[in-house]
Design an enzyme around this catalytic site. Sequence first.
Site, PDB file in Angstrom:
ATOM      1  N   ASP A  21      -0.279  -9.637  -1.086  1.00  9.60           N
ATOM      2  CA  ASP A  21      -0.602  -8.115  -2.325  1.00  9.60           C
ATOM      3  C   ASP A  21       0.135  -8.355  -2.699  1.00  9.60           C
ATOM      4  O   ASP A  21       1.592  -9.520  -2.932  1.00  9.60           O
ATOM      5  CB  ASP A  21       0.101  -7.369  -0.629  1.00  9.60           C
ATOM      6  N   ASP A  71       2.356  -5.155  -5.188  1.00  5.91           N
ATOM      7  CA  ASP A  71       3.717  -4.336  -4.763  1.00  5.91           C
ATOM      8  C   ASP A  71       4.026  -4.058  -3.640  1.00  5.91           C
ATOM      9  O   ASP A  71       3.793  -4.261  -2.955  1.00  5.91           O
ATOM     10  CB  ASP A  71       2.807  -2.907  -5.161  1.00  5.91           C
ATOM     11  N   SER A  76       6.905   1.442  -6.168  1.00  2.00           N
ATOM     12  CA  SER A  76       7.193   2.784  -6.698  1.00  2.00           C
ATOM     13  C   SER A  76       6.541   3.588  -6.541  1.00  2.00           C
ATOM     14  O   SER A  76       4.808   3.447  -6.413  1.00  2.00           O
ATOM     15  CB  SER A  76       7.049   3.050  -7.834  1.00  2.00           C
ATOM     16  N   SER A 100      -4.689   1.893  -7.810  1.00  2.00           N
ATOM     17  CA  SER A 100      -5.491   2.862  -8.286  1.00  2.00           C
ATOM     18  C   SER A 100      -5.030   3.769  -9.213  1.00  2.00           C
ATOM     19  O   SER A 100      -5.216   4.261 -10.312  1.00  2.00           O
ATOM     20  CB  SER A 100      -5.862   3.953  -6.934  1.00  2.00           C
ATOM     21  N   HIS A 109      -9.982   1.257  -8.380  1.00  2.00           N
ATOM     22  CA  HIS A 109     -10.180   2.703  -7.892  1.00  2.00           C
ATOM     23  C   HIS A 109      -9.764   3.533  -7.583  1.00  2.00           C
ATOM     24  O   HIS A 109      -8.677   2.572  -7.059  1.00  2.00           O
ATOM     25  CB  HIS A 109     -11.906   1.544  -7.045  1.00  2.00           C
ATOM     26  N   ARG A 124     -11.301  -1.889  -1.899  1.00  5.19           N
ATOM     27  CA  ARG A 124     -10.058  -1.030  -1.565  1.00  5.19           C
ATOM     28  C   ARG A 124      -9.239  -1.395  -0.278  1.00  5.19           C
ATOM     29  O   ARG A 124     -10.294  -1.119   0.174  1.00  5.19           O
ATOM     30  CB  ARG A 124     -10.400   0.600  -1.927  1.00  5.19           C
TER      31      ARG A 124
END
Length: 176
Positions: free
Chosen positions: A7, A9, A16, A53, A91, A100
């Site tokens: 992944d 972030d 954040s 997103s 999305h 997602r």
Amino acid sequence: MQLIILDRDGVINYDSDDYIKSVDEWIALPGALDAIARLSRAGWTVAVATNQSGLARGYYTVPVLESMHQVLRDAVQQRGGHLGLITYCPHGPDDHCSCRKPLPGLLEQVAQHYQTPLDGVWFVGDSLRDLQAAVAVNAQPVLVCTGKGELTRAQAVPSNTLIFADLSAVADQLLS
């Protein structure tokens, strides 16, 4: 092929709740870039699968996202490594897509790109969504305690989840 999927972030860079909206806001976590480079130099193929997103929400554009990913690639390359495929879901949560996370679409894109099954492949994330996506494709769920990892660890995670302090510790384990 030795494949690991990450992944973004909270695993590679600081996360954040206000989203990472620019190259200036994209800041690597300590040791993460070196971990990717070490894995790559040892023969691992390192791919990324990330929900973004913020695109659907209009917080940033695809060119801005691609610039962030180029900064990531360049930083890994400067350390003697190579970063493979980066897949992302553009999305929002209500768009009913198949990519997602926790849905398996992004991971399936990685499998298709590399023409390899994901059985047992480590998918490293910091959220329950990441772990659930790993389980959906029979990959090995791996939780890091960076990003939202400590909060996730307090939840009911899949029973076969491996837990590490950070991406550096994951690399140490795989390279030992």
